[in-house]
Scaffold this motif. Sequence first.
Motif, PDB file in Angstrom:
ATOM      1  N   GLY A  60       3.465  -5.287  -0.434  1.00  0.00           N
ATOM      2  CA  GLY A  60       2.371  -4.396  -0.787  1.00  0.00           C
ATOM      3  C   GLY A  60       1.357  -4.323   0.345  1.00  0.00           C
ATOM      4  N   ASP A  61       0.784  -3.127   0.505  1.00  0.00           N
ATOM      5  CA  ASP A  61      -0.326  -2.998   1.456  1.00  0.00           C
ATOM      6  C   ASP A  61      -1.199  -1.831   1.004  1.00  0.00           C
ATOM      7  N   SER A  62      -2.156  -1.460   1.849  1.00  0.00           N
ATOM      8  CA  SER A  62      -3.141  -0.446   1.434  1.00  0.00           C
ATOM      9  C   SER A  62      -2.459   0.887   1.131  1.00  0.00           C
ATOM     10  N   ARG A  63      -1.225   1.099   1.652  1.00  0.00           N
ATOM     11  CA  ARG A  63      -0.544   2.385   1.399  1.00  0.00           C
ATOM     12  C   ARG A  63       0.145   2.382   0.046  1.00  0.00           C
ATOM     13  N   GLY A  64       0.548   1.198  -0.396  1.00  0.00           N
ATOM     14  CA  GLY A  64       1.338   1.094  -1.623  1.00  0.00           C
ATOM     15  C   GLY A  64       2.252  -0.108  -1.538  1.00  0.00           C
TER      16      GLY A  64
END
Length: 181
Positions: free
Chosen positions: A20-24
Amino acid sequence: MKIIPTNIPDVIILEPKVFGDSRGFFFESFNQLAFSKATGLDVQFVQDNHSRSAKGVLRGLHYQIQHPQGKLVRVTHGRVFDVAVDIRRSSPTFGQWEGVELNAENHRQLWVPAGFAHGFVVLSDSADFLYKTTDYYAPEYERCIAWNDPAIDINWQYDGEPQLSGKDKQGLLLKDAELFA
Ligand SMILES: Cc1cn([C@H]2C[C@H](O)[C@@H](COP(=O)(O)OP(=O)(O)O[C@H]3O[C@@H](C)C(=O)[C@@H](O)[C@H]3O)O2)c(=O)[nH]c1=O
């Protein structure tokens, strides 16, 4: 990938590693080498399927008496209660069922080997159900066991009235079904 055993040794839950990261998020939904190493299985998949169903739809319990299919199943939208029934007469777990919730949040997959009947009921408003199979669809060999067979006595984790297709309404009872050796 995390392997979670079930009450039936040959039926296993797989949990992929999700990034997971800030994009999804990203995860490998299937990797042949990782699957083989994690499960110890040497199976190849030949077909990918995708069905969408509304709440309460129950598809199953299906199997093929020739060209039996191993199935690696998952949900990419919504929630389902997924069930595998051991119909291998010689199996110590013959007639036993295993059920697990698969949903778009837990990313869980269920490995259902050849020799099992398979079905699911949709718990959310709708669900997208994706699966890989180890042999091709062979409708002339497809059979259906009744979802509510008292000899199997599945606790479907769904308190509504399931919506069945014509073929699922006519499912045979285990004692009458054409089964595996
Ligand atoms: C399963 C399947 C169906 N079809 C076609 C036949 C039919 O016209 C239409 C819908 O088929 P069905 O009603 O059989 O689809 P469905 O009831 O979703 O069947 C599936 O149920 C789940 C629980 C399973 O375990 C699967 O193996 C499969 O039997 O799609 C294919 O072309 N290829 C396939 O592999």
